[in-house]
Scaffold this motif. Structure first.
Motif, PDB file in Angstrom:
ATOM      1  N   GLY A  43       1.016  -1.264   0.149  1.00 16.89           N
ATOM      2  CA  GLY A  43      -0.615  -0.077  -0.137  1.00 16.89           C
ATOM      3  C   GLY A  43       0.979   1.231  -0.839  1.00 16.89           C
ATOM      4  O   GLY A  43       0.312   2.126   0.437  1.00 16.89           O
ATOM      5  N   LEU A  44       2.000   1.288  -0.502  1.00 14.57           N
ATOM      6  CA  LEU A  44       2.718   2.371  -0.404  1.00 14.57           C
ATOM      7  C   LEU A  44       2.815   3.042  -1.591  1.00 14.57           C
ATOM      8  O   LEU A  44       2.897   5.122  -1.197  1.00 14.57           O
ATOM      9  N   PRO A  45       1.989   2.685  -2.981  1.00 14.15           N
ATOM     10  CA  PRO A  45       1.062   4.323  -3.196  1.00 14.15           C
ATOM     11  C   PRO A  45       0.208   4.902  -2.512  1.00 14.15           C
ATOM     12  O   PRO A  45       0.257   6.252  -2.857  1.00 14.15           O
ATOM     13  N   TYR A  46      -0.737   4.343  -1.255  1.00 14.53           N
ATOM     14  CA  TYR A  46      -0.927   5.407  -0.591  1.00 14.53           C
ATOM     15  C   TYR A  46      -0.501   6.585   0.195  1.00 14.53           C
ATOM     16  O   TYR A  46      -1.280   7.802   0.140  1.00 14.53           O
ATOM     17  N   THR A  47       0.422   6.212   0.425  1.00 18.24           N
ATOM     18  CA  THR A  47       1.551   7.348   1.247  1.00 18.24           C
ATOM     19  C   THR A  47       2.428   7.940   0.428  1.00 18.24           C
ATOM     20  O   THR A  47       3.106   9.322   0.684  1.00 18.24           O
ATOM     21  N   GLY A  48       2.410   7.880  -0.626  1.00 13.16           N
ATOM     22  CA  GLY A  48       3.398   8.720  -1.850  1.00 13.16           C
ATOM     23  C   GLY A  48       2.672   8.710  -3.467  1.00 13.16           C
ATOM     24  O   GLY A  48       3.448   9.925  -4.059  1.00 13.16           O
TER      25      GLY A  48
END
Length: 392
Positions: A43-48
């Motif tokens: 889910g890193l794209p949600y933070t970047g």
């Protein structure tokens, strides 16, 4: 308001396809708890997402306008990625699952950027709180359908077919995008990519409490998010079946969430945003502590119903106020980028801080883990005192 609700539905639909539903599939396939916890990193794209959000502020596709043109393209690509995720086997190809889930998360985060910007630009200032509550209810309905409904269907048709159906459902979001009206662009929108990248951040960080706002967004729902990341393995370890989890946790709890979202929208109008954030934040922490009691009770359906009702009600209240707060802190000229920055910080607990939750649960045990999650919510509430002079 109807568009805010339906767009919330399609925004929430993909989230748990790389979360609890994927966790259940992996757990059933024999994957250990530590690996399941680490899968939060997909889910890193949600933070970047603020990194590529300026593209949506700067450029518009030839058809449907600045917001809807991109939204239609992203929704169709996301539908295909969701269906593709179902063709990878978690037991034999965990890296393939990770890459497919990462693609779904990237497209889902892109859709969130566009939907958040659309809602902020389409609603007047006084409508943001109620619009946020309807958006949250739609969001929860999307999560319910793909997680609770997905779990029940998985008992009958298998996970692969569930992901294929969810891909088809995601494709239907194009109908809402075509039906919605394009919002009017604010005066002074960026004319160059450099301006779209630099100006949103300069405008925001010139505010006196900019860093405190970011810290509050990071911490306000951190305990609730950490706890929710491990509830699926928790329910399974207590002995509940997938059908019981789907029926009680998702379907039964859904009505509490709907009530929480609608009540939250009304209370924000009555009490104001500052008092609402305080009250709803305290309820969130108490509802997280409720899982400690369930861990002591063990497999008890009535106990599960009570804890889930309280948790969903407080989550609906808190999220409505939280989303309204973030919308109120954005500049309409740079809505996509600034809202993406704020919501990316909101996603950090779900992805980075939640990653070691499996190890934490194994170390502390379920009662200790949920008690820790309840206490960690306190710093976010204390930061609210800083905002009283301009938010109250």
């Amino acid at each position: 308001m109807a568009v805010a609700f339906f767009m919330g539905f399609y925004s929430g639909l993909p989230l748990l396809l790389t979360g609890s539903l994927l966790q259940a599939w992996m757990r059933e396939s024999g994957v250990d708890l530590a690996t399941i916890g680490l899968f939060a990193l997909v889910g890193l794209p949600y933070t970047g997402k603020f990194l590529w959000a300026p593209l949506f502020d700067r450029y518009a596709l030839p058809l449907l306008g600045r917001r809807r043109g991109w939204l239609l393209l992203v929704q169709l690509a996301l539908a295909g990625a969701i269906a593709g995720l179902g063709w990878v086997d978690p037991a034999h190809a965990p890296w393939g699952v990770a890459l497919a889930a990462l693609l779904v998360a990237f497209l889902s985060a892109s859709q969130d950027i566009l939907i958040d910007a659309y809602r902020r630009e389409s609603l007047a200032e006084l409508e943001q709180g109620l619009g946020a509550s309807l958006y949250v209810n739609g969001y929860r309905l999307g999560m319910l359908l793909t997680s609770g409904g997905g779990l029940i269907l998985a008992d009958f048709i298998g996970f692969r077919q569930v992901y294929a159906l969810c891909g088809l459902l995601m494709a239907s979001g194009a109908v809402i995008t075509l039906w919605a009206r394009e919002p009017q662009s604010a005066h002074g929108v960026p004319r160059t990519l450099a301006e779209a990248v630099v100006q949103p951040f300069l405008t925001f960080f010139r505010r006196e409490d900019a860093l405190w706002i970011l810290a509050f967004i990071l911490l306000y729902k951190i305990g609730d998010t950490m706890a929710s990341h491990m509830t699926m393995p928790f329910y399974l370890d207590l002995g509940f079946s997938k059908t019981e989890i789907g029926a009680v946790v998702k379907l039964f709890g859904f009505w509490a969430t709907i009530a929480g979202g609608l009540i939250g929208g009304v209370l924000i109008l009555r009490l104001g945003l500052y008092a609402s954030l305080w009250g709803f934040g305290v309820l969130q922490a108490l509802s997280t502590a409720g899982f400690v009691l369930l861990a002591w009770w063990g497999r008890d359906l009535l106990g599960l119903m009570g804890v889930v009702t309280f948790e969903n009600l407080s989550a609906g209240l808190g999220t409505a106020a939280f989303v309204a707060f973030m919308a109120s802190q954005t500049d309409r000229r740079f809505t996509a980028t600034q809202y993406a920055l704020l919501s990316s910080l909101m996603g950090i607990p779900r992805v980075i801080v939640a990653a070691p939750t499996g190890l934490l649960a194994e170390w502390l045990g379920w009662p200790g883990f949920f008690l820790c999650c309840a206490l960690i919510a306190l710093p976010g509430l204390l930061i609210l005192l800083r905002f009283r002079h301009w938010l109250a």
